[in-house]
Structures are given as C-alpha cells and as structure tokens.
Design a protein around this motif. Structure first.
Motif: not given
Length: 408
Positions: A163-172, A350-357
C-alpha cells in the motif's frame, strides 16, 4: 537489501523440473489476515504485508485515505516454483468504497501460456481527479480474489500486499494534457564485456542494475528479478539473450512453448509490458521497450503507456519454464542488455515539495524523488522520428501485451 527478509513457504505440487534448489520469494512484510467479510476486514497502513489465499477465496483489507493523495495498492501472488498452475490461474484486485463502488478498473494477473508458477502482481488505485468516484477522505476496501483450475494445485498461495500513497500535485494536475510526442528512434543496444550478476527472488530483493550488459544463469522453473531506476522522461529497453545448451542424455522433450518469459512492472508493481519466446536449446531472445516515464501518462488509455506514470525503480522478471528440464541439464546462461534512453526532465510539483514514495525501491537504497540523483548511461539513438504517445514502437520485437490494470 533488508536483512530481515523472510522466505515465503508454500505447498508443493507436481512439476516437470527439480525445483528443490530454487529459493522461494522473499518478503519484508508484516503478517496480516484478510477476511471474507468486508465489515471486519483488518485495516492496513502504507507498507508491505503478507497473507495467504486459497482457491476461490475473496479477501478484504481496509485502507484509510485522505482527499488529496493518490493511492496504489498491489497484491503479489507467489506460489512456489514446484506448484502446478494453469493458463488462466491468477488473482484479481479492486479498490472499493464501503458501498461496493469501484474506485478504478479492476486489475488482474495470470500465469498465461507458460503455465509456470512465478510471482505475478496486479494493482488497483484511487486517483485524485475531477468527476471521479472515491474522492472523499474515508475508509475504503481492497479486495483480492484467486481463480484456479480444477487441475491446478489446490494449496494456498502466499500473497504480498503493498500500500503506497502518492502526494497530490500543486495546481491540481487532474485533467489530461494535450497529446505530446517522443522519439521512436531505434536505440543501439549496449555492448562490451558483460558483468556477472545474480537476480533476486522478487520485488524486495531484486538486483539493481543500470544501463549496461550483464550475464546470469537460471534453472528450469526459476524466476529472477532485477530493478532498473528510470527517471522522468526516460525510456527503458531490455533484451534477454539465451544461449545454446547441450541436450541431456535420455531427454524427455525437445521444445518448450513460452519457455522464456520476460515481464516488466512499474514502481507500484503494475504490469507494463512483456514478451515470451519458445526455447529448444538453441539461441533465443525476448525483448521489450517502453514509453517515457511521465506523470501525464496516467491519463492515457493505452495500458502499456498508462503504466509508465512514475519515475523510480522498474522491475524486470525473467522466468525459464520448468518444461525446459525435459531436455536441458542444470542452469542456462543468458545475457541482459539494458538501456535507459533520454535525458531526465522535471517531474510533477508534489504538494509541499514532497517526494513520491514510488520513486524509491522496495528494498534498500531508494532513489530520492526519482530525480537528478539518478546517474544512468543512456542509449545512443538512431533516427529522430517522433510519434504520438498513442503509438508505442517496440524494441527489436513486438512485446505481447499482458492483461494489466489501466487504473483509469
């Protein structure tokens, strides 16, 4: 790789090869028991879990999702190499809300024409996108089902849930972009001296490879895994060249249909593409190529392009049919030629500058952000032609597309 890897145990069934020396699939997961009823399903958090599944079983697992992250949940079925399986035997997965409505198209995986027991994987998703179901934060259900023929081994299969979550993207980035183009020029395969490597048993201990030439050996009935980092904008090309072998004395066969199987999975363990070839002891080859890894590919309706939606570690799986044991003694040598074509491009914000796991591997040594940290030698390209992403030029041979979750 993680030191605490534990080997799957599983039932023994009939097989054409002596598989006693073949290691079982290794996992780093936590044990969990899925339930036949959805109301008492165990809730799992992002991570890796292990369970077993019997013939005809339906197993539920609960997941809690927010309203901004995309979710990818996969199941790997990993029967032992000596398990008897049929063409259509396999698993199917789906992600649903608590009303039973599907969040995406269901995914499935089967052993196919090789009819060889090997790890197979499928995933389901909840993608954040306008005018789709399952967009609200809340509790959801992941369902895994098994289908086996009456002539197949009836024992339980080990399964692994990720199970992996991918952060949302800035500007949708929630709508499909305009069609883009990418080079379809035929790449020149790497050449030079081959480095000797040993493939892993599955996703968790896959041997990491960069662009180059490698050699390995494989037993009839064995499956080997390799992981290759692919950055945003890059394409992966692979050939596996099997050499000629001496027939064994008193051979009981001369030919294995779909004797060699090559599968490619993305960082979420979703099938991308595959190829297979018969093997009779003479030289044989399987090959595949991909579209560039782009975030926007998730909006494409072609499965093999849609699956190239992540940067990160892609997984090559090579299986030699147990039927080869009828005419070959011992291991068979093969050469892998791996190339990564194209320069890295900027990925999504990605929102907040996050990296995708999903940019990291299943084992140790993940690639942070799947970005500039990657240092891979690319293929030289011949020709500068371009095609729309609706058309994928396959390297050397047309790779047969397997049934795969489009996750639309």
């Amino acid at each position: 790789m993680a030191a605490a890897l534990a080997a799957f145990a599983g039932p023994a069934g009939a097989a054409l090869a002596d598989t006693s020396g073949i290691p079982s699939y290794k996992t780093a997961g936590t044990a969990v028991t899925g339930t036949a009823g959805s109301t008492d399903a165990p809730t799992v958090k992002p991570g890796i879990y292990t369970d077993t599944i019997g013939v005809g079983d339906r197993k539920y697992y609960g997941v809690d999702l927010d309203d901004s992250s995309s979710a990818f949940i996969s199941a790997v079925a990993a029967p032992r190499a000596d398990t008897t399986v049929g063409y259509s035997d396999g698993i199917s997965v789906s992600l649903q809300d608590t009303d039973g409505n599907s969040c995406s198209l269901g995914g499935d995986a089967s052993f196919g024409s090789a009819e060889a027991a090997r790890p197979i994987a499928a995933y389901a998703s909840r993608r954040i996108v306008n005018d789709r179901s399952c967009q609200k934060a809340g509790h959801y259900l992941f369902l895994v089902e098994r289908d086996s023929a009456a002539t197949s081994d009836p024992g339980d299969w080990p399964i692994e849930i990720r199970f992996v979550l991918e952060p949302g993207v800035e500007h949708g980035a929630t709508t499909a972009p305009s069609p883009s183009s990418w080079s379809s020029g035929t790449p020149v395969p790497p050449s030079g001296s081959a480095k000797t490597v040993t493939g892993g048993t599955g996703f968790n201990d896959a041997t990491e490879l960069g662009a180059g030439v490698y050699t390995d050996r494989i037993l009839p009935g064995q499956t080997l895994f390799y992981e290759v980092p692919v950055d945003w904008g890059q394409q992966l090309f692979t050939t596996a060249e099997f050499g000629n072998t001496e027939p064994k004395e008193g051979a009981t066969g001369t030919f294995a249909s779909s004797g060699i199987q090559l599968d490619l999975y993305n960082p979420a363990r979703g099938a991308v593409t595959d190829d297979s070839a018969s093997y009779d002891g003479d030289p044989a080859e399987v090959a595949l190529g991909t579209a560039p890894a782009l975030y926007a590919n998730r909006f494409n309706t072609t499965d093999s392009i849609s699956a190239m939606r992540f940067s990160g570690r892609y997984y090559l799986e090579i299986t030699l049919s147990p039927a080869v044991a009828g005419f070959i003694d011992g291991k068979v040598s093969f050469t892998l030629r791996i190339g990564v074509k194209g320069s890295a491009v900027a990925g999504p914000a990605y929102i907040g500058g996050a990296d995708s796991p999903l940019s990291a591997g299943d084992g140790d040594g993940g690639v942070a952000g799947g970005g500039s940290a990657l240092r891979l030698a690319g293929f030289a390209a011949l020709g500068a032609g371009t095609v729309l992403v609706l058309s994928l030029a396959v390297w050397t041979v047309s790779a047969r597309r397997r049934s795969v979750d489009a996750v639309r």
